[in-house]
Design an enzyme around this catalytic site. Sequence first.
Site, short mmCIF file in Angstrom:
data_model
loop_
_atom_site.label_atom_id
_atom_site.label_comp_id
_atom_site.label_asym_id
_atom_site.label_seq_id
_atom_site.Cartn_x
_atom_site.Cartn_y
_atom_site.Cartn_z
N SER A 135 15.66 5.73 -47.58
CA SER A 135 15.29 4.71 -47.39
C SER A 135 16.32 3.78 -46.50
O SER A 135 16.84 4.46 -45.61
CB SER A 135 14.91 3.55 -48.58
OG SER A 135 14.30 2.51 -48.20
N TYR A 149 9.52 -2.31 -38.88
CA TYR A 149 10.52 -1.38 -39.67
C TYR A 149 10.40 -1.68 -41.15
O TYR A 149 10.44 -0.92 -41.95
CB TYR A 149 11.91 -1.29 -38.82
CG TYR A 149 12.74 -0.21 -39.57
CD1 TYR A 149 12.60 1.23 -39.43
CD2 TYR A 149 14.27 -0.84 -40.16
CE1 TYR A 149 13.57 1.96 -40.01
CE2 TYR A 149 15.00 0.02 -40.70
CZ TYR A 149 14.71 1.46 -40.68
OH TYR A 149 15.68 2.36 -41.05
N LYS A 153 9.54 0.69 -44.44
CA LYS A 153 10.57 1.00 -45.49
C LYS A 153 10.26 0.29 -46.98
O LYS A 153 10.50 0.90 -47.86
CB LYS A 153 11.96 0.59 -44.99
CG LYS A 153 12.42 1.26 -43.91
CD LYS A 153 12.80 3.03 -44.50
CE LYS A 153 13.12 3.65 -43.36
NZ LYS A 153 13.32 5.13 -43.70
#
Length: 276
Positions: A135, A149, A153
């Site tokens: 991660s 993004y 995540k």
Amino acid sequence: MTTRTWFITGVNSGFGREFAERLLERGDRVAGTVRREGSVDDLQAKYGDRFWLGHLDVTDLPRIREVVDAAFAELGRIDVVVINAGYGLFGAAEEVTDEQVTHQITTNLLGAIQTARAALPHLRAQGGGRLIQLSSVAGLSAHPGASLYHASKWGVEGFMEALAGEVAPFGIGVTLVEPGGARTAFGQALQIGEPLAAYEGTPAGFVHTFQEKRPEGVGDAAKIATRVIESVDQQPAPLRLVLGSDCYQVVTGALRARLAQVEPQQATAAETDAGQ
């Protein structure tokens, strides 16, 4: 030292390459995947049948299960599955295209989910194992200019944290690796949306100078890889590995800020309970 067999996505560069090199050097077996043929010819030549190679683009979701199944079939027991393949898409939400959005979420989130789902039947059948998900500090904090993004995540964080509870009864441990800025090739693979004049000078606008002014990460990729490898010996599996002083500072600050937003609402939250 226990000799293990590992499955790692994206071993051609970055953390994936760091993991593969260290594991093979110490005598472990590695099943690695790459998108580009020829990108790890040196590892194949040096390590022979201790390095199993599969060609995989994780956006080809049906192909993921085929490659995972093939690795388990040919190697037998695989002790650790490392879900590493991914990249960053930066830019304000309006600045990225629909195609970029889909590719980011498919690569970083759906690809991770399907890799885990493909491995789980094998791990259950063999009586246990370990899932390690790469991660990021971006999975526990958020910054304008990286919304897509972060979406990928944060999605991975939620999936893996819930999954850890689902598979613990089968002897399967799950670890989320949370590196801060590290000295890897991450910046070279970064994609950035087309700038819109409206965002110039706003917090999201930093991304358009990011590659030119990007500070060198404090994280040492080799040290991070070593710490991740060592974590497999920990029982129970650590749910999160926070790696890098920058990551620790950003994450703890983000968590404190979130609590500061929520805790003053205790009384008003209760007002919406039934019967109040």
